[in-house]
Scaffold this motif. Structure first.
Motif, PDB file in Angstrom:
ATOM      1  N   SER A   1       4.527  -3.335   0.425  1.00  0.00           N
ATOM      2  CA  SER A   1       5.914  -3.949   0.030  1.00  0.00           C
ATOM      3  C   SER A   1       7.003  -3.598   1.467  1.00  0.00           C
ATOM      4  CB  SER A   1       6.580  -3.300  -1.333  1.00  0.00           C
ATOM      5  OG  SER A   1       6.637  -1.717  -0.846  1.00  0.00           O
TER       6      SER A   1
ATOM      7  N   TYR B   1       9.311  -5.013  -4.823  1.00  0.00           N
ATOM      8  CA  TYR B   1       8.199  -5.800  -5.322  1.00  0.00           C
ATOM      9  C   TYR B   1       6.955  -5.766  -4.197  1.00  0.00           C
ATOM     10  CZ  TYR B   1      10.467  -7.120  -9.731  1.00  0.00           C
ATOM     11  OH  TYR B   1      11.096  -7.016 -11.001  1.00  0.00           O
ATOM     12  N   ALA B   2       5.861  -5.751  -4.518  1.00  0.00           N
ATOM     13  CA  ALA B   2       4.897  -5.847  -3.362  1.00  0.00           C
ATOM     14  C   ALA B   2       5.016  -7.423  -2.789  1.00  0.00           C
ATOM     15  CB  ALA B   2       3.565  -5.370  -3.935  1.00  0.00           C
TER      16      ALA B   2
END
Lengths: 784, 298
Positions: free
Chosen positions: B188, B194-195
């Protein structure tokens, strides 16, 4: 009782107890009975004709008190001021388009306010925004800088007939002649983008018109309370004495809160006067991305001409600068770029030309660094490329070009943002570079650590860059020092404060002159009722300009104290000493407290001699002839994960010179914060616009500020080259840390990648780095 | 950033929730931890007429060992509680390993396991973990209770197999098996984001040291969390080797996924990250499974 002298000591901050226990008052903490809440209807289009606004349903909603459009403002609707007129550069083109309170027939950027709803709560006000029926005819949008100048480009301000906001050429010597004699010329194109200030506290205003005593009080998150007071009084037809502007504690300023007047700033006080009730508007984070000034892209075409030894013969730089939709702040940002590019170097010939361009985006005004980053990036990159081409070590090429102490004051023969010639007052760049190289272990890294790491398949790189920063410009600030009967000292100044530690540093300066404890100096700042003259906190100038005024005022009060004490103690002034809040006859126990002297100086009977003034009080003003030049060297070691392109900072070293340090702990804190801003700029933050001028990442979920896990421990050291331009010998430091970080990342990453790519742009990200190395497209639209 | 007006209900029992869902239908939204819903409402992207707050509902926040030795997690179990649960760490180490990657500690203090799954964000970590482990969810609705396997639950972009009127009540995770090993990895921009790509891998080796099963779930690579089937095919029946996991990584990155570009990652970068992370996660998972990795023929 603290130890004198305070100046130079890492005194604990006077304001921390208030801030850390949550007692400090920010604008939104001010609650007045009967307050109404405002919300703004903002344009969803970047460019369009505003055909109509039907506010009738909004006005009918329960809890809505008023709705205003441009039409409802009557004579109050007018263009805002040109805040910073451009310096008198020969041949300058400058086209003014200043902000309007509410869009009237045209919207020119997403988020431009078109109407304001005032209601019993912010919730109701936002509900009512959805009741307003807007009819906008979209117009072609101007986003790119080069496109804005194309002959067939739509024009944003029809009256100007062009998207050119400004065009300026500044020269020194004869670049072309120098170029013709050069051994090597390196030329590149660069793009450098910047972002938002990202203050923890957004903007906010609470205006309270009191119809009984006809006074207007405005709490405002401004960096410039006095100019706001002056402007509001003028615009509202009031005496300045009827208007009080308070900028209480602020959760960060970083430049955008120096912009004045924002539309909300002229509207909320006017509405309070119309309605006779307090009106509050607190900017939310989503609004802030559109409604508060930020900084953005510059595109440079630059070249550096050097001799065979790497000595600079000349620099040429031609660049485009994004002004956004209006240019109320003049050309401060591109001028800073132009001037800061020269760095700590001897540049005999310089040609710099810029074109500032209107685009359909939020306005661009200074954000911490204020265009300086862009210039430093261009110069440092050019030096790196020249060093590589000539086979000279990158530290060595910088050393060969540093100005030496005997070359100061050094006149660069161009104009700075304050309209004064760009003259460096003092500096000593070589020791800072040597210290930084030593701290980061430059030689050992290149000769041992890096080759070892490379053998193990690791990508380690080192960066080391220099910069200067013009700080502490005029026109002036003032301070009033008074000793009160309690023995405590009241110090008032006009600059606002946004976390810089003014409550401590100004107090240190005064406490040293008056021999009192630093905690006994109460600093009042940011309230026009406390001090009526001044400009504000900007351009890394608080300690230089206001600090010097505090110093001068304290010296006058010290003289008054000694004169009065001499009389009271029947001793010669030379035999007196000030310490611990008393005046003492040296070598005796004969003394009188400052409190007693304050009472004597303001007697209830008797007489104050003609020509004398009552009280132990003095007001002084300080106006420097020109800015003072701070400087620094940053060095870092980075590691790139060769597979994922993730970048981690292994070491970060700063050697900084801001002249005499008033409070080293506070200075280090300023540098830490600046570097964090710089890291954000270099590797995390970017305002991403699509081709319709829509900002695609207007939240902190996608607009990435570096967090505690992204900002490394910093090793900070100082060189102290006092400024001859002020009595304290100080230079500014507020913006310093943020300035060289883009250039530093570029050099370090290139080094880690062993020159596989040239880094010509900022910001970067792991993804962009991957795409650069692999030649894959990064643009989402191109890639999908 | 103030939400539009809404009606607020705070039922105490699952029955009341189902009753309210039946009454209000799609005008209602369920409030669990609120870490996605509330911001969406504040941006006025969601304007539910009724908010049904699940926080007072009893019996949805227990962590229990299942009869088969697996784990049952109530839908309202806070992510932070699961993260700190010794039972979770013992029974489902992959979940314990993954939870610290879910946003930030403050968010996990409020965010719930069930809320996260029902939200079905394709960038979210927990759905991928459910897929990799072959977990299931229990839901209750007007027609009673049913169980939905993770593979059927995530149907599309923020879409689930939950029918109107249904409430996700429990997550059921299967017991660990002999010769099993798992790993979670993601890349991330910052810790807690969020990755750009994430992978949850779960492998099982037979006593002979051959890969018996390989479930490789990826996140942030499409409209929903997905299992990389072609990557698994590189492994199942084979003796794990560095060549095999490398091939699995390539299959995942180049064949299994069809990622989109966004401002943080191009298509090429996402494919590349998937390739690298799948290889790394599988290597770790096989190691944890006690499987000896061979060099393998390349």
């Amino acid at each position: 009782m603290g130890a004198h002298p305070y100046v130079g000591a890492g005194v604990v901050r006077n304001e921390d107890a208030q801030l850390l226990t949550g007692r400090a008052i920010f604008v939104d903490d001010v609650h007045l009975a009967g307050t109404l809440h405002a919300a703004f209807l903002r344009s969803d289009f970047a460019h369009g004709r505003l055909l109509s606004l039907d506010t009738s349903a909004a006005r009918r909603r329960e809890g809505v008190i008023a709705v205003y459009t441009a039409e409802d403002l009557g004579d109050y609707w007018c263009h805002g001021p040109l805040l910073v007129p451009p310096p008198p550069i020969a041949g300058l083109t400058f086209n003014t388009a200043t902000l309007v309170p509410l869009a009237r027939d045209r919207v020119v950027h997403v988020g431009e306010p078109m109407a304001v709803v005032v209601a019993e709560s912010r919730y109701i006000a936002e509900d009512a925004l959805e009741d307003i029926v807007v009819d906008i005819e979209p117009l072609p949008v101007v986003v790119g800088l080069e496109e804005a100048l194309a002959p067939d480009s739509p024009v944003i301000h029809e009256a100007l007939g062009t998207n050119v906001a400004a065009h300026a050429v500044q020269r020194k010597g004869d670049y072309e002649a120098a170029r013709s004699e050069a051994h090597t010329v390196v030329s590149r194109k660069f793009s450098y983008d910047r972002g938002v200030a990202g203050s923890l506290e957004n903007r906010g205003i609470l205006a309270d018109w009191n119809p009984r005593n006809e006074e207007l009080t405005v709490w405002d998150t401004t960096q410039a309370p006095i100019p706001i007071r002056n402007g509001l009084a003028e615009r509202l037809g009031l005496l300045q004495s009827q208007v009080r502007v308070v900028a209480p504690f602020l959760g960060g300023g970083f430049g955008p809160k120096m912009m004045m007047f924002y539309p909300e700033e002229v509207l909320i006080p006017w509405i309070s006067m119309r309605l006779g009730r307090p009106v509050k508007w607190i900017e939310d984070r989503a609004e802030s991305f559109f409604a508060t000034a930020n900084e953005r892209l510059q595109l440079h075409e630059a070249e550096l001409a050097v001799d065979s030894e790497g000595r600079i013969l000349g620099v040429k730089d031609v660049f485009l600068h994004d002004s956004g939709a209006y240019d109320p702040y003049g050309i401060t940002v591109p001028i800073n770029t132009q001037c800061t590019l020269l760095g700590p170097y001897r540049v005999p010939n310089y040609y710099s030309e810029f074109t500032a361009v209107f685009t359909n985006k939020t306005i661009v005004t200074p954000v911490r660094g204020a265009g300086r980053q862009h210039g430093v990036f261009v110069m440092e990159r050019l030096l790196d490329f020249a060093a590589k081409e000539l086979g000279i070590d990158r530290v060595e090429i910088r050393k060969r070009n540093f100005l030496t102490p005997d070359e100061f004051p050094h006149n660069h023969e161009i104009l700075f943002q304050d309209s004064a010639p760009l003259v460096y007052d003092s500096g000593d760049y070589l020791p800072a570079m040597e210290k930084a190289a030593e701290m980061i272990g430059y030689r050992e890294f290149l000769e041992e650590e890096q080759p070892k790491a490379r053998d193990a398949g690791r990508q380690l790189g080192l960066g080391i860059v220099s910069y200067v920063e013009g700080t502490g410009i005029g026109p002036y600030e003032g301070a009033r020092v008074s000793v009160e009967p309690s023995g405590k000292v009241q110090l008032a100044t006009g600059v606002g404060t946004q976390g810089q530690g003014h409550f401590t540093t100004f107090a240190q300066i005064v406490a040293d002159q008056l021999g009192v404890d630093v905690t006994d100096v109460n600093v009042a700042t940011g309230d026009t009722r406390e001090f009526s003259w001044g400009t504000g906190t900007f351009a890394s100038r608080g300690i230089v300009v206001a600090g010097s005024a505090c110093h001068e005022a304290a010296i006058v009060v010290r003289k008054k104290i000694l004169a009065l004490a001499s009389e009271a103690l029947e001793a010669a002034e030379d035999d007196l000493e000030l310490a611990d809040g008393v005046v003492r006859v040296k070598g005796s126990d004969l003394s009188i407290s400052l409190g007693e002297l304050a009472v004597r100086a303001n007697p209830l009977r008797g007489t104050v001699e003609p020509g004398a003034e009552p009280g132990l009080e003095a007001t002084s003003y300080f106006g420097p002839a020109r800015g003072t030049t701070a400087s620094g060297v940053h060095a870092m070691i980075v590691e790139i994960d060769p597979e994922t392109s993730e970048v981690s900072i292994q070491r970060y070293v700063v050697v900084h010179d801001c002249g005499r340090l008033v409070n080293p702990v506070i200075v280090d804190g300023q540098i830490h914060g600046g570097v964090a801003h710089g890291i954000g700029n270099a590797f995390f933050e970017e305002l991403v616009y699509d081709d319709q001028g829509q900002l695609l990442n207007a939240s902190f979920m996608d607009y990435l500020l570096p967090t505690a896990t992204d900002v490394p421990h910093m090793e900070v050291a100082h060189v102290e080259t006092p400024s001859p331009l002020n009595p304290l010998g100080v230079k500014g430091v507020g913006e310093a840390g943020a300035i060289p970080v883009g250039a530093l990342y570029a050099q370090a990453l290139e080094d880690a990648l062993q020159g596989a790519v040239e880094i010509l742009e900022m910001p970067l990200s792991p993804g962009r780095l991957f795409d650069l190395v692999h030649g894959t497209p990064s643009d989402p639209e191109a890639a999908s | 950033m103030k939400p539009a007006p809404f009606e607020y209900r705070r039922p105490d029992t699952v029955e009341e929730v189902l009753h309210l869902l039946a009454e209000y239908g799609d005008e209602a939204k369920l409030l669990a931890g609120g870490q996605s819903l509330i911001p969406t409402m504040n941006f006025r992207l969601a304007q539910p007429a009724v908010l049904i707050d699940l926080n007072a509902v009893k019996g949805l926040d227990s962590v229990d060992e299942a009869d088969d030795g697996g784990l049952r997690l109530g839908a309202m179990v806070r992510q932070a509680a699961a993260e700190r649960s010794a039972l979770v760490a013992e029974k489902v180490p992959l979940l314990a390993e993954t939870l610290p990657f879910v946003a930030h500690a403050q968010i996990r203090n409020r965010g719930t396991i069930g809320g996260n799954l029902a939200h079905a964000d394709p960038r979210s970590e927990l759905p991928a973990v459910m897929l990799a482990l072959g977990a299931s969810v229990r839901v209750r609705g007007p027609d009673g209770e049913r169980s939905i396997g993770a593979g059927d639950f995530f149907t599309g972009f923020f879409g689930t197999a939950l029918e109107e009127g249904e409430l996700l009540t429990e997550v059921v995770l299967p017991p660990a098996v002999e010769g099993g090993g798992q790993a979670f990895l993601e890349v991330s921009r910052r810790l807690g984001d969020y990755a750009m790509v994430g992978v949850a891998a779960s492998v099982v080796c037979d006593p002979a040291g051959r890969c018996h099963r390989a479930s490789i779930a990826l996140l942030s690579v499409g409209s929903r969390p997905m299992l990389a089937e072609q990557a698994s095919a590189c492994l199942v029946g084979e003796r794990p080797s560095s060549a095999a996991v490398l091939a699995a990584g390539h299959a995942a990155g180049n064949k299994d996924i069809d990622p989109q570009a966004d401002m943080h990652a191009s298509v090429a970068y996402r494919r590349h990250l998937a390739t690298v992370l799948v290889r790394r996660a599988l290597t770790a998972a096989f190691e944890r499974a006690g499987c000896v990795m061979g060099e393998g023929a390349s």
